[in-house]
Write a protein that holds these residues in place. Structure first.
Motif: not given
Length: 424
Positions: A286-289, A304-313, A319-324
């Motif tokens: 679960d991340w973003g939307g 391993a690689a991680n996910v992310g989103i870009w929102r409003d600049g 991160n691996d531990d779930g922190t942003p």
């Protein structure tokens, strides 16, 4: 890595003196408009209705309704955010009233100056739907009259539990794009999901993707089409992977830290990444939307690689531990991209600015590198196209939808062209 599109918002409160609008058929053509609320009353209100002007005739609006895609609705809604519009029952912008229902009439491409909250459904322009049916471009409507009514454009779920959503709305304090509890803030009336009868789902066609599919020295390209990845290997052969569907957005990276890169999708409607491991198993994150743009990379230097989103600049990187990790980079209209631009440490972020045809790449030390490459409707990609020529740095590139052609930039600035996918 891929992209989608942009956003920003507005909400405000109830006005004094209620403007009581019944169904359009019950409103005399010569009905006088009450005076707008005082500037103080409007400025202090940030949620709910703040009064509305008179609707355009229902028959005219229904006859003029045109087919409109969901992405067009979101783009139109976002175009009013952050430009300083003031709430008014009588003033107009681009021919539409600058109140909540005038704004949604604009986003839905209805006739000017727009309907009011009591009229969308009776006029035959919209129909009630269920919560599970909501998609970006639909709306949450309180169909009460005047200052008691309000309507919000639905931008997508903000979390997989569907307890809040990203919404575009015009309130007494101005235009907002923000996270809103479903169905709306308490104490502001009854809100129900509603759909423009003329809205159609987008057919995005092929969407580009890049990664090292076969374990060779160089990165490869591919496209995602109707729930299937078409991945190009070093020898020009194709690997097909069924994954995702509908309005999902493709992503790729080495999710499990071993072997070749993996594919995945980001589902804006639920705010979830569906990542495919080497053994074909699924990992859900679960991340973003909403209209967030997905990115992927190794942000913290783990295996391993991680996910992310870009929102409003702003990048929101997991991160691996779930922190942003948050990184401010880019502006409205940009497309997000990621890669290891300097060949050391973790992966980096960047944006592609279609209006200028420039990539703005962020280095490990926070410095900026600007590269001219592509423009217009091009979609950015990144990978090590030439195997590094002895170096590990990532390169930029674009996929041009009109040609179905990748234009990839090598370390020395020369291009490599690869025809892959179907034009759109």
């Amino acid at each position: 890595m891929l992209s989608t599109r942009t956003l920003n918002r507005g909400l405000a409160g109830a006005a004094t003196g209620g403007l009581i609008l019944g169904l359009l058929a019950a409103v005399p053509a010569q009905a006088a408009e009450p005076a707008p609320p005082s500037a103080t009353a409007v400025a202090t209100k940030d949620k709910g209705g703040a009064g509305q002007g008179r609707s355009v005739a229902a028959a005219e609006t229904s006859a003029a309704a045109r087919s409109i895609t969901r992405s067009e609705v979101i783009e139109r809604a976002a175009s009013w955010v952050g430009i300083g519009l003031k709430y008014s029952w009588t003033n107009t912008y681009q021919g539409y009233r600058t109140d909540c229902s005038g704004f949604v009439s604009m986003a839905w491409g209805l006739s000017t100056p727009g309907l009011d909250t009591t009229s969308f459904v009776p006029a035959g322009v919209a129909s009630w739907i269920g919560k599970s049916d909501l998609k970006p471009g639909d709306a949450l409507l309180n169909d009460a009259a005047g200052a008691n009514g309000h309507i919000v454009v639905f931008g997508g779920w903000a979390n997989s539990a569907r307890t809040s959503y990203m919404g575009y709305e015009f309130t007494g304090s101005g235009m907002h794009y923000r996270e809103i509890p479903y169905p709306y803030y308490s104490g502001h009336g009854t809100f129900r999901p509603v759909r423009n009868n003329s809205i159609v789902d987008d057919n995005p066609g092929d969407q580009p993707i890049a990664g090292n599919w076969d374990g060779g020295a160089a990165s490869n390209v591919g496209v995602w089409r109707n729930g299937m990845f078409h991945l190009r290997n070093d020898d020009g052969s194709t690997t097909f992977v069924d994954w995702g569907g509908g309005t999902d957005l493709p992503v790729s990276a080495n999710w499990d830290g071993t072997g070749p890169d993996n594919v995945g999708i980001f589902r804006p409607s639920t705010g979830q990444f569906h990542l495919r491991m080497d053994d074909g198993s699924l990992a859900l994150i679960d991340w973003g939307g909403g209209t967030d743009q997905p990115v992927a990379g190794n942000w913290d230097g783990g295996a391993a690689a991680n996910v992310g989103i870009w929102r409003d600049g702003k990048f929101h990187l997991r991160n691996d531990d779930g922190t942003p990790t948050y990184i401010d980079w880019g502006q409205a209209g940009d497309r997000a991209v990621s890669g290891n631009w300097d060949g050391t440490g973790p992966d980096n972020v960047g944006i592609f600015r279609p209006s200028t045809g420039q990539f703005h790449l962020r280095m490990d030390d926070g410095s900026l590198v600007v590269l001219d490459w592509g423009g217009g409707n091009d979609i950015p990609v990144a990978g090590n196209w030439d195997g590094g020529n002895g170096g590990p740095a990532a390169n930029i590139g674009i996929w041009r939808p009109s040609q179905a052609r990748f234009h990839l930039r090598n370390d020395d600035g020369t291009p490599t062209y690869i025809d892959w996918g179907q034009p759109r």
